[in-house]
Design an enzyme around this catalytic site. Structure first.
Site, PDB file in Angstrom:
ATOM      1  N   ALA A  86      23.445 -12.363  -3.066  1.00 54.03           N
ATOM      2  CA  ALA A  86      24.274 -11.447  -3.864  1.00 54.03           C
ATOM      3  C   ALA A  86      25.752 -11.835  -3.768  1.00 54.03           C
ATOM      4  O   ALA A  86      26.479 -11.807  -4.765  1.00 54.03           O
ATOM      5  CB  ALA A  86      24.082 -10.007  -3.393  1.00 54.03           C
TER       6      ALA A  86
ATOM      7  N   ARG B  12      27.355  -4.465 -17.121  1.00 55.33           N
ATOM      8  CA  ARG B  12      28.678  -4.012 -17.552  1.00 55.33           C
ATOM      9  C   ARG B  12      29.736  -4.004 -16.454  1.00 55.33           C
ATOM     10  O   ARG B  12      30.852  -3.579 -16.663  1.00 55.33           O
ATOM     11  CB  ARG B  12      28.583  -2.607 -18.134  1.00 55.33           C
ATOM     12  CG  ARG B  12      28.239  -1.583 -17.096  1.00 55.33           C
ATOM     13  CD  ARG B  12      28.144  -0.189 -17.684  1.00 55.33           C
ATOM     14  NE  ARG B  12      27.556   0.687 -16.715  1.00 55.33           N
ATOM     15  CZ  ARG B  12      28.228   1.248 -15.726  1.00 55.33           C
ATOM     16  NH1 ARG B  12      29.500   1.052 -15.581  1.00 55.33           N
ATOM     17  NH2 ARG B  12      27.604   2.015 -14.868  1.00 55.33           N
TER      18      ARG B  12
ATOM     19  N   CYS C 290      22.762  -8.940   0.247  1.00 60.08           N
ATOM     20  CA  CYS C 290      22.314 -10.184   0.857  1.00 60.08           C
ATOM     21  C   CYS C 290      23.252 -11.346   0.527  1.00 60.08           C
ATOM     22  O   CYS C 290      24.154 -11.232  -0.298  1.00 60.08           O
ATOM     23  CB  CYS C 290      20.898 -10.503   0.399  1.00 60.08           C
ATOM     24  SG  CYS C 290      20.813 -10.931  -1.355  1.00 60.08           S
TER      25      CYS C 290
END
Ligand code: CFM
Length: 543
Positions: A63, A94, A60
């Site tokens: 994001a 990470r 989206c």
């Protein structure tokens, strides 16, 4: 040396894919599936809404703004204004790496900040909760900057995040700014990139006129330090003596952005996510941009040479050649070892908005062929080249994203190079202010597919049986259950870095072990019994 490879019939495959769809859907998807011809790249449909009901790889707008562009900056507190899930699933953990210079330097990348909106906030408004969250974050961490990211409900209920940002900036005396990057604002994360670029230009870049020391000063735009890629690129710049003023935004800090306008050249790595900032910085500050690619040893060498030519400096060019000469032998040795095992294998890449192109370079070095590739959310220029820009139709979805009117900054504008020199360089193939796109680099008869669906992915795999499929975590296990190893290129699984010379060696080894592991062929998924056998029906081609 002429070698023959098996080749699928792309038209048969395309027909096979489309015939399952209802006719309206088939008509739409037809425009997004193109049989490539590098000489005359065909028009592809891109950057349009995904058809409802189709399983897409896309993310989206939120994001693209929070996760991708602003996320990798370590000393800013990024607050997600919205339900907790949006914050949680965009928690970078990470994937992006960063290295604070001193042990007590700020690094908030391992945190997840959110207002955790509840039903009552949706009904009565979440502005007060946001104010409190900003104050709380400030008291706990004393960051130099805080950004607010809007999720879908924020736009739906009308919380004014920008007024809160102004109010808090005043109250706390630090830089606070907000993004209207609600998930639904664009057709994909691409809209979020644009919104993030605008915000950086308006609120951060240009706030500090003190340049860092150094003779050759550059910014690296569109490199996000996935799996430590930026560390390898920084290592090369350091070795050569190039000053990296700022990276947007891998391994970055807010102060580095603030003086990014003091650099003399912008290198654009991921064109899709950052071309807006590159163009705006040229208009506002006079810094030209060139397209680079540090994925692949040969393209790394080529990109470094482009920098040398741009600066027209014999000392720099000599230094670049020395570094390439030093770095290449271990790369060639590693390649010599794996090449006999990787040569002729087939790859497919369906990733984001630039990696599906960049990683083809590494596969080429391995002697592997990319038989199908596509982006999730790139635009036509990323496929066909920037020359199509004037012909791209603006639709209601594009109009939704603000286009900033940028004027030269009277106090800071300094034209770095005259237009004639830049045009000459561009004509000579240096991709100055230009990007030729993915299609020109792909073989004739390969398939290029935009915003590939789950159904299309399955058919491609069944039909072509590639040796490796590159995509992300959402696709990984389905593809592997079909007996094909999947290499994640959004997070690199546990591998990487893959950029630069050392990265190329890592990639060669990882791909060698994946495409030669026999375990995949032993897999039998329940649906395997109904599987269509892979068949290669087109004429073998010679290359
Ligand atoms: Fe650019 Fe990216 Fe990519 Fe991208 Fe992304 Fe990404 Fe990607 Mo995932 S900015 S377009 S929005 S290179 S997050 S670091 S890996 S889809 S190909």
């Amino acid at each position: 040396m002429k070698e023959e490879y098996p080749k699928t019939d792309p038209l048969v495959l395309k027909e096979l894919i489309l015939k399952k769809y209802p006719s309206k859907v088939a008509k739409k998807r037809d425009k997004a599936i193109v049989v490539n011809d590098p000489e005359i790249p065909k028009q592809i449909q891109a950057n349009v809404r995904t058809i409802p009901g189709i399983i897409t790889q896309r993310g989206c707008t939120y994001a693209g703004c929070k996760g991708v562009v602003l996320g990798p900056t370590r000393d800013i507190v990024n607050i997600t204004h919205g339900p907790v899930g949006c914050g949680f699933y965009s928690w970078l953990t990470r994937r992006n790496q960063t290295k604070p210079e001193k042990p007590d330097d700020h690094n908030f990348m391992t945190y997840c900040f959110t207002t955790d909106m509840q039903d009552s906030d949706i009904v009565f408004g979440g502005m007060d909760k946001l104010r409190k969250a900003i104050r709380e974050a400030y008291e706990l961490f004393h960051p130099i900057s805080i950004a607010i990211f809007s999720t879908c409900p924020v736009g739906l209920i009308g919380d004014d995040v920008h007024s809160i940002a102004r109010e808090m900036k005043e109250e706390l005396g630090i830089n606070v700014f907000a993004f209207s990057c609600e998930g639904y604002r664009g057709v994909s994360q691409s809209a979020g990139h644009h919104i993030a670029n605008n915000g950086l230009l308006l609120n951060v870049i240009g706030r500090n006129d003190t340049p860092p020391a150094g003779k050759w000063k550059i910014n690296l735009l569109g490199e996000y330090n996935i799996g430590g890629d930026a560390f390898e690129i920084e290592r090369l710049f350091n070795k050569i003596g190039i000053t990296l003023v700022a990276t947007l935004s891998g391994n970055s800090t807010i102060p580095s952005f603030e003086h990014a306008h003091t650099a003399d050249l912008n290198l654009v790595m991921c064109h899709r996510s950052i071309n807006y900032a590159a163009e705006m910085m040229e208009k506002k500050f006079g810094i030209p941009w060139i397209k680079v690619n540090f994925i692949g040893a040969e393209s790394t060498a080529k990109s470094l040479r482009k920098i040398g030519v741009y600066f027209e400096d014999a000392e720099l060019q000599k230094r670049i050649e020395e570094v390439i000469a030093e770095e290449m032998p271990p790369v060639k040795n590693a390649l010599k070892e794996v090449y006999p095992r990787t040569k002729g294998k087939l790859a497919m890449l369906f990733v984001g908005g630039s990696r599906a192109h960049h990683y083809q370079e590494l596969f080429k070095e391995l002697g592997m062929r990319t038989i199908a590739a596509g982006y999730e959310f790139a635009h036509r220029d990323d496929y066909e080249g920037r020359f199509v820009l004037p012909t791209i139709q603006i639709d209601a979805d594009n109009r939704n994203i603000e286009e900033l009117e940028i004027e030269p900054d009277p106090a800071r504008y300094r034209k770095r190079k005259d237009d004639n020199t830049l045009d000459e360089l561009n004509k000579a193939g240096y991709e100055v202010r230009d990007y030729y796109g993915m299609m020109k680099d792909m073989e004739k008869g390969t398939l290029v597919i935009d915003d590939i669906s789950h159904w299309e992915t399955e058919k491609l795999i069944e039909y072509c049986k590639p040796d490796v499929f590159c995509a992300g975590i959402k696709e990984k296990y389905i593809v592997q259950k079909m007996g094909v190893p999947l290499k994640q290129l959004h997070s690199y699984d546990y591998g990487g870095p893959y950029a630069g010379f050392k990265g190329a060696i890592n990639f060669y080894r990882d791909i060698d072990s994946m495409v030669n592991a026999t375990v995949w062929k032993l897999l039998k998924a329940p649906w395997d019994v109904q599987k269509v056998e892979a068949h290669y029906v087109l004429e073998p081609i010679t290359i």
